[in-house]
Write a protein that holds these residues in place. Structure first.
Motif, PDB file in Angstrom:
ATOM      1  N   ALA A  95       4.037   8.578  10.277  1.00  0.00           N
ATOM      2  CA  ALA A  95       4.878   7.742  11.140  1.00  0.00           C
ATOM      3  C   ALA A  95       4.128   6.497  11.591  1.00  0.00           C
ATOM      4  CB  ALA A  95       5.357   8.548  12.347  1.00  0.00           C
ATOM      5  N   HIS A  96       2.860   6.650  11.925  1.00  0.00           N
ATOM      6  CA  HIS A  96       2.055   5.514  12.378  1.00  0.00           C
ATOM      7  C   HIS A  96       1.921   4.479  11.257  1.00  0.00           C
ATOM      8  CE1 HIS A  96      -0.900   3.524  14.950  1.00  0.00           C
ATOM      9  NE2 HIS A  96      -1.561   3.265  13.821  1.00  0.00           N
ATOM     10  N   LEU A  97       1.552   4.932  10.077  1.00  0.00           N
ATOM     11  CA  LEU A  97       1.379   4.000   8.961  1.00  0.00           C
ATOM     12  C   LEU A  97       2.721   3.428   8.499  1.00  0.00           C
ATOM     13  CD1 LEU A  97      -1.446   5.763   6.964  1.00  0.00           C
ATOM     14  CD2 LEU A  97      -1.608   3.758   8.434  1.00  0.00           C
ATOM     15  N   ASN A  98       3.775   4.211   8.628  1.00  0.00           N
ATOM     16  CA  ASN A  98       5.108   3.738   8.281  1.00  0.00           C
ATOM     17  C   ASN A  98       5.511   2.573   9.189  1.00  0.00           C
ATOM     18  OD1 ASN A  98       8.320   4.123   8.385  1.00  0.00           O
ATOM     19  ND2 ASN A  98       7.495   4.832   6.431  1.00  0.00           N
ATOM     20  N   LYS A  99       5.166   2.663  10.475  1.00  0.00           N
ATOM     21  CA  LYS A  99       5.459   1.578  11.415  1.00  0.00           C
ATOM     22  C   LYS A  99       4.708   0.307  11.046  1.00  0.00           C
ATOM     23  CE  LYS A  99       6.620   4.395  15.395  1.00  0.00           C
ATOM     24  NZ  LYS A  99       6.174   4.892  16.700  1.00  0.00           N
ATOM     25  N   LEU A 100       3.523   0.467  10.456  1.00  0.00           N
ATOM     26  CA  LEU A 100       2.758  -0.699  10.009  1.00  0.00           C
ATOM     27  C   LEU A 100       3.400  -1.347   8.784  1.00  0.00           C
ATOM     28  CD1 LEU A 100      -0.946   0.545  10.202  1.00  0.00           C
ATOM     29  CD2 LEU A 100       0.204  -1.046  11.744  1.00  0.00           C
ATOM     30  N   GLY A 101       4.228  -0.581   8.075  1.00  0.00           N
ATOM     31  CA  GLY A 101       4.877  -1.096   6.876  1.00  0.00           C
ATOM     32  C   GLY A 101       4.376  -0.469   5.586  1.00  0.00           C
ATOM     33  N   CYS A 102       3.420   0.456   5.684  1.00  0.00           N
ATOM     34  CA  CYS A 102       2.911   1.144   4.494  1.00  0.00           C
ATOM     35  C   CYS A 102       3.990   2.074   3.954  1.00  0.00           C
ATOM     36  CB  CYS A 102       1.661   1.958   4.832  1.00  0.00           C
ATOM     37  SG  CYS A 102       0.271   0.946   5.381  1.00  0.00           S
ATOM     38  N   ARG A 103       3.871   2.407   2.677  1.00  0.00           N
ATOM     39  CA  ARG A 103       4.838   3.301   2.043  1.00  0.00           C
ATOM     40  C   ARG A 103       4.148   4.598   1.651  1.00  0.00           C
ATOM     41  NH1 ARG A 103       7.389  -0.219  -2.447  1.00  0.00           N
ATOM     42  NH2 ARG A 103       5.258  -0.885  -2.708  1.00  0.00           N
ATOM     43  N   PHE A 104       4.964   5.619   1.340  1.00  0.00           N
ATOM     44  CA  PHE A 104       4.433   6.938   1.031  1.00  0.00           C
ATOM     45  C   PHE A 104       5.072   7.537  -0.197  1.00  0.00           C
ATOM     46  CE2 PHE A 104       3.347   6.354   5.369  1.00  0.00           C
ATOM     47  CZ  PHE A 104       2.104   6.941   5.476  1.00  0.00           C
ATOM     48  N   ALA A 105       4.267   8.316  -0.903  1.00  0.00           N
ATOM     49  CA  ALA A 105       4.753   9.088  -2.047  1.00  0.00           C
ATOM     50  C   ALA A 105       4.407  10.541  -1.793  1.00  0.00           C
ATOM     51  CB  ALA A 105       4.075   8.609  -3.339  1.00  0.00           C
ATOM     52  N   LEU A 106       5.380  11.433  -1.994  1.00  0.00           N
ATOM     53  CA  LEU A 106       5.109  12.863  -1.958  1.00  0.00           C
ATOM     54  C   LEU A 106       4.647  13.242  -3.350  1.00  0.00           C
ATOM     55  CD1 LEU A 106       7.966  14.531   0.128  1.00  0.00           C
ATOM     56  CD2 LEU A 106       5.564  14.287   0.719  1.00  0.00           C
ATOM     57  N   ASP A 107       3.372  13.535  -3.478  1.00  0.00           N
ATOM     58  CA  ASP A 107       2.758  13.808  -4.774  1.00  0.00           C
ATOM     59  C   ASP A 107       3.010  15.247  -5.199  1.00  0.00           C
ATOM     60  OD1 ASP A 107       1.289  13.240  -7.032  1.00  0.00           O
ATOM     61  OD2 ASP A 107      -0.651  13.488  -6.064  1.00  0.00           O
ATOM     62  N   ASP A 108       3.066  15.481  -6.503  1.00  0.00           N
ATOM     63  CA  ASP A 108       3.249  16.817  -7.076  1.00  0.00           C
ATOM     64  C   ASP A 108       4.506  17.494  -6.561  1.00  0.00           C
ATOM     65  OD1 ASP A 108       0.853  16.414  -8.395  1.00  0.00           O
ATOM     66  OD2 ASP A 108      -0.324  17.425  -6.854  1.00  0.00           O
ATOM     67  N   PHE A 109       5.569  16.724  -6.362  1.00  0.00           N
ATOM     68  CA  PHE A 109       6.788  17.304  -5.817  1.00  0.00           C
ATOM     69  C   PHE A 109       7.314  18.399  -6.730  1.00  0.00           C
ATOM     70  CE2 PHE A 109      11.290  17.700  -4.934  1.00  0.00           C
ATOM     71  CZ  PHE A 109      11.245  17.886  -3.561  1.00  0.00           C
ATOM     72  N   VAL A 116       0.845  -1.190   0.000  1.00  0.00           N
ATOM     73  CA  VAL A 116       0.000   0.000   0.000  1.00  0.00           C
ATOM     74  C   VAL A 116       0.882   1.243   0.000  1.00  0.00           C
ATOM     75  CG1 VAL A 116      -1.790   1.283   1.241  1.00  0.00           C
ATOM     76  CG2 VAL A 116      -1.811  -1.221   1.256  1.00  0.00           C
ATOM     77  N   ILE A 117       0.625   2.129  -0.952  1.00  0.00           N
ATOM     78  CA  ILE A 117       1.370   3.390  -1.026  1.00  0.00           C
ATOM     79  C   ILE A 117       0.374   4.531  -0.897  1.00  0.00           C
ATOM     80  CG2 ILE A 117       2.868   4.872  -2.411  1.00  0.00           C
ATOM     81  CD1 ILE A 117       3.780   2.319  -3.880  1.00  0.00           C
ATOM     82  N   PHE A 118       0.539   5.336   0.126  1.00  0.00           N
ATOM     83  CA  PHE A 118      -0.302   6.507   0.322  1.00  0.00           C
ATOM     84  C   PHE A 118       0.374   7.700  -0.344  1.00  0.00           C
ATOM     85  CE2 PHE A 118      -1.670   3.808   3.781  1.00  0.00           C
ATOM     86  CZ  PHE A 118      -3.029   4.014   3.780  1.00  0.00           C
ATOM     87  N   GLU A 119      -0.398   8.464  -1.086  1.00  0.00           N
ATOM     88  CA  GLU A 119       0.122   9.673  -1.709  1.00  0.00           C
ATOM     89  C   GLU A 119      -0.280  10.867  -0.855  1.00  0.00           C
ATOM     90  OE1 GLU A 119      -0.895  10.103  -5.807  1.00  0.00           O
ATOM     91  OE2 GLU A 119      -0.177   8.103  -6.305  1.00  0.00           O
ATOM     92  N   ILE A 120       0.694  11.679  -0.509  1.00  0.00           N
ATOM     93  CA  ILE A 120       0.445  12.887   0.274  1.00  0.00           C
ATOM     94  C   ILE A 120       0.841  14.068  -0.599  1.00  0.00           C
ATOM     95  CG2 ILE A 120       1.055  14.200   2.327  1.00  0.00           C
ATOM     96  CD1 ILE A 120       1.790  11.552   3.667  1.00  0.00           C
TER      97      ILE A 120
END
Length: 153
Positions: free
Chosen positions: A39-53, A18-22
């Motif tokens: 940070a909470h979702l990162n601890k669960l193992g989820c990944r993140f994308a900084l959108d529209d960088f 799962v990748i959440f876009e912020i």
């Protein structure tokens, strides 16, 4: 957060899939809350994308304060990158920063094969846009509750 945790568990989805876009503009509204959420979702193992960088002036601030796995290069820089040296330099700089941080890149709004090839030459990892595939309902990608083994090349 509780809903996300619940859905991951009930649907037996591996968090690293799962990748959440912020978006920058969303994060800027409340940095401490965005940090806590990520940070909470990162601890669960989820990944993140900084959108529209690159679309907002404070882009580099987020590199330091939000956990992320992908930098999504704003389509404003991708759309005309074949003919605009400034766009090419910005894309290359984002790729270099991402590499230096051990992260990956995604170019938005890829509209044709020459653009895709230029982006690959600049070191961009992934691409999104109508040339790659049009947005579709999630159900299109699911067969019998399991993900189709389809990948854009």
């Amino acid at each position: 957060l509780e809903l996300i945790e619940h859905e991951l568990e009930v649907n037996k989805v591996a968090p690293d899939q799962v990748i959440f876009e912020i978006t920058e503009t969303t994060a800027v509204g409340n940095i401490p809350r965005a940090q806590e959420f990520a940070a909470h979702l990162n601890k669960l193992g989820c990944r993140f994308a900084l959108d529209d960088f690159g679309a907002a002036f404070a882009s580099f601030y987020y590199l330091k304060h939000l956990p992320f796995d992908y930098l999504k290069i704003d389509g404003e820089f991708v759309r005309s990158c074949l003919d605009d040296r400034t766009d090419q330099l910005v894309i290359q700089a984002v790729v270099d920063i991402a590499r230096g941080l051990g992260k990956r890149t995604v170019a938005e709004m890829v509209g044709d094969q020459p653009t895709l090839e230029l982006l690959a030459g600049l070191g961009v990892d992934h691409a999104q846009g109508y040339h790659i595939g049009k947005p579709a309902p999630l159900a299109k990608w699911l067969v019998g509750g399991k993900r189709k083994a389809q990948r854009a090349k």
